[in-house]
Design a protein around this motif. Structure first.
Motif, PDB file in Angstrom:
ATOM      1  N   ASP A  49       0.822  -1.205   0.000  1.00 46.96           N
ATOM      2  CA  ASP A  49       0.000   0.000   0.000  1.00 46.96           C
ATOM      3  C   ASP A  49       0.860   1.261   0.000  1.00 46.96           C
ATOM      4  N   ILE A  50       1.902   1.289   0.808  1.00 52.05           N
ATOM      5  CA  ILE A  50       2.778   2.464   0.893  1.00 52.05           C
ATOM      6  C   ILE A  50       3.417   2.768  -0.460  1.00 52.05           C
ATOM      7  N   TYR A  51       3.833   1.741  -1.177  1.00 55.20           N
ATOM      8  CA  TYR A  51       4.522   1.947  -2.450  1.00 55.20           C
ATOM      9  C   TYR A  51       3.593   1.939  -3.655  1.00 55.20           C
ATOM     10  N   HIS A  52       2.270   1.821  -3.427  1.00 63.63           N
ATOM     11  CA  HIS A  52       1.318   1.829  -4.535  1.00 63.63           C
ATOM     12  C   HIS A  52       0.154   2.782  -4.263  1.00 63.63           C
ATOM     13  N   GLU A  53      -0.911   2.324  -3.645  1.00 61.20           N
ATOM     14  CA  GLU A  53      -2.144   3.110  -3.519  1.00 61.20           C
ATOM     15  C   GLU A  53      -2.112   4.174  -2.420  1.00 61.20           C
ATOM     16  N   LYS A  54      -1.352   3.929  -1.368  1.00 59.56           N
ATOM     17  CA  LYS A  54      -1.226   4.857  -0.231  1.00 59.56           C
ATOM     18  C   LYS A  54      -2.562   5.109   0.481  1.00 59.56           C
ATOM     19  N   LYS A  55      -3.425   4.118   0.453  1.00 59.09           N
ATOM     20  CA  LYS A  55      -4.740   4.233   1.094  1.00 59.09           C
ATOM     21  C   LYS A  55      -4.593   4.467   2.605  1.00 59.09           C
ATOM     22  N   ILE A  56      -3.613   3.820   3.219  1.00 64.33           N
ATOM     23  CA  ILE A  56      -3.414   3.952   4.666  1.00 64.33           C
ATOM     24  C   ILE A  56      -3.047   5.390   5.046  1.00 64.33           C
ATOM     25  N   ILE A  57      -2.400   6.106   4.127  1.00 66.45           N
ATOM     26  CA  ILE A  57      -2.063   7.519   4.353  1.00 66.45           C
ATOM     27  C   ILE A  57      -3.293   8.385   4.061  1.00 66.45           C
ATOM     28  N   LYS A  58      -3.939   8.137   2.914  1.00 63.21           N
ATOM     29  CA  LYS A  58      -5.125   8.922   2.524  1.00 63.21           C
ATOM     30  C   LYS A  58      -6.236   8.824   3.565  1.00 63.21           C
ATOM     31  N   ASP A  59      -6.374   7.645   4.175  1.00 59.28           N
ATOM     32  CA  ASP A  59      -7.414   7.441   5.187  1.00 59.28           C
ATOM     33  C   ASP A  59      -7.010   7.960   6.562  1.00 59.28           C
ATOM     34  N   GLY A  60      -5.790   8.484   6.694  1.00 61.18           N
ATOM     35  CA  GLY A  60      -5.340   9.058   7.954  1.00 61.18           C
ATOM     36  C   GLY A  60      -4.953   8.032   9.015  1.00 61.18           C
ATOM     37  N   VAL A  61      -4.770   6.774   8.609  1.00 61.70           N
ATOM     38  CA  VAL A  61      -4.389   5.737   9.569  1.00 61.70           C
ATOM     39  C   VAL A  61      -2.932   5.908   9.985  1.00 61.70           C
ATOM     40  N   TYR A  88      12.125   4.177   4.415  1.00 65.51           N
ATOM     41  CA  TYR A  88      11.330   4.464   3.214  1.00 65.51           C
ATOM     42  C   TYR A  88      12.268   4.663   2.027  1.00 65.51           C
ATOM     43  N   MET A  89      11.973   3.986   0.932  1.00 60.17           N
ATOM     44  CA  MET A  89      12.823   4.059  -0.260  1.00 60.17           C
ATOM     45  C   MET A  89      11.992   4.535  -1.448  1.00 60.17           C
ATOM     46  N   PRO A  90      12.055   5.841  -1.776  1.00 58.89           N
ATOM     47  CA  PRO A  90      11.239   6.369  -2.866  1.00 58.89           C
ATOM     48  C   PRO A  90      11.479   5.661  -4.194  1.00 58.89           C
ATOM     49  N   GLN A  91      12.666   5.110  -4.382  1.00 55.88           N
ATOM     50  CA  GLN A  91      12.958   4.405  -5.624  1.00 55.88           C
ATOM     51  C   GLN A  91      12.145   3.113  -5.760  1.00 55.88           C
ATOM     52  N   CYS A  92      11.479   2.693  -4.683  1.00 55.96           N
ATOM     53  CA  CYS A  92      10.632   1.497  -4.729  1.00 55.96           C
ATOM     54  C   CYS A  92       9.189   1.817  -5.112  1.00 55.96           C
ATOM     55  N   GLU A  93       8.866   3.099  -5.264  1.00 56.17           N
ATOM     56  CA  GLU A  93       7.513   3.487  -5.662  1.00 56.17           C
ATOM     57  C   GLU A  93       7.122   2.743  -6.938  1.00 56.17           C
ATOM     58  N   GLY A  94       5.997   2.065  -6.880  1.00 53.33           N
ATOM     59  CA  GLY A  94       5.470   1.365  -8.048  1.00 53.33           C
ATOM     60  C   GLY A  94       6.102   0.020  -8.344  1.00 53.33           C
ATOM     61  N   ILE A  95       7.138  -0.351  -7.617  1.00 51.98           N
ATOM     62  CA  ILE A  95       7.760  -1.663  -7.842  1.00 51.98           C
ATOM     63  C   ILE A  95       6.844  -2.739  -7.276  1.00 51.98           C
ATOM     64  N   SER A  96       6.656  -3.791  -8.058  1.00 58.84           N
ATOM     65  CA  SER A  96       5.761  -4.881  -7.675  1.00 58.84           C
ATOM     66  C   SER A  96       6.547  -6.187  -7.556  1.00 58.84           C
ATOM     67  N   PRO A  97       7.034  -6.500  -6.350  1.00 57.05           N
ATOM     68  CA  PRO A  97       7.777  -7.753  -6.204  1.00 57.05           C
ATOM     69  C   PRO A  97       6.859  -8.955  -6.418  1.00 57.05           C
ATOM     70  N   THR A  98       7.453 -10.045  -6.845  1.00 61.13           N
ATOM     71  CA  THR A  98       6.698 -11.271  -7.081  1.00 61.13           C
ATOM     72  C   THR A  98       5.877 -11.633  -5.860  1.00 61.13           C
ATOM     73  N   GLY A  99       4.605 -11.882  -6.075  1.00 59.82           N
ATOM     74  CA  GLY A  99       3.719 -12.267  -4.979  1.00 59.82           C
ATOM     75  C   GLY A  99       3.466 -11.166  -3.967  1.00 59.82           C
ATOM     76  N   LYS A 100       3.832  -9.931  -4.305  1.00 58.91           N
ATOM     77  CA  LYS A 100       3.694  -8.793  -3.387  1.00 58.91           C
ATOM     78  C   LYS A 100       4.436  -9.047  -2.067  1.00 58.91           C
ATOM     79  N   VAL A 101       5.576  -9.721  -2.151  1.00 61.01           N
ATOM     80  CA  VAL A 101       6.340 -10.085  -0.955  1.00 61.01           C
ATOM     81  C   VAL A 101       7.556  -9.170  -0.828  1.00 61.01           C
TER      82      VAL A 101
END
Length: 129
Positions: free
Chosen positions: A73-85, A97-110
């Motif tokens: 979520d942090i590196y994709h949709e950021k819903k947890i931030i948008k929702d104020g959680v 936090y690694m900004p260079q990981c924004e949008g990176i999709s590791p295999t199996g989301k792991v």
């Protein structure tokens, strides 16, 4: 073949230096204050009774799933931030936090796949790596 204490100590020290260099840390909130510390590594293997392992395994699997979902979520949709959680500044000011990981999709989301435990006062405590 015996245990070479110097080799165990040297390997522990080497791994701990690498973890410090690459910022392998964990944070703990205590009384509203966030403290980061180095993730400790011990090269001495521990034998865990099956009953304890079964208990640990369930908790570790749950925590690994939750942490991977958080990181996705942090590196994709950021819903947890948008929702104020989780406050935005908490994420973006974190040393991990690694900004260079924004949008990176590791295999199996792991992103995370391991853990460790320690025993204190006859209780088991777990953490992730």
């Amino acid at each position: 073949m015996g245990i070479n204490i110097k080799e165990l100590t040297d390997s522990r020290d080497t791994v701990n230096k690498w973890m410090e260099r690459f910022g392998v840390r964990f944070g703990v909130y205590n009384k509203g204050i966030f403290n980061e510390q180095l993730f400790p590594f011990d090269s001495v293997p521990r034998i865990i009774p099956k009953k304890d392992w079964d208990y640990l395994e369930r908790g570790l699997e749950q925590r690994v799933r939750a942490l991977n979902m958080f990181l996705w979520d942090i590196y994709h949709e950021k819903k947890i931030i948008k929702d104020g959680v989780v406050p935005e500044e908490f994420v973006y000011s974190s040393k991990g936090y690694m900004p260079q990981c924004e949008g990176i999709s590791p295999t199996g989301k792991v992103y995370v796949c391991g853990g460790f435990h320690q025993r204190t006062d006859h209780r088991l405590h777990t953490a992730l790596s």
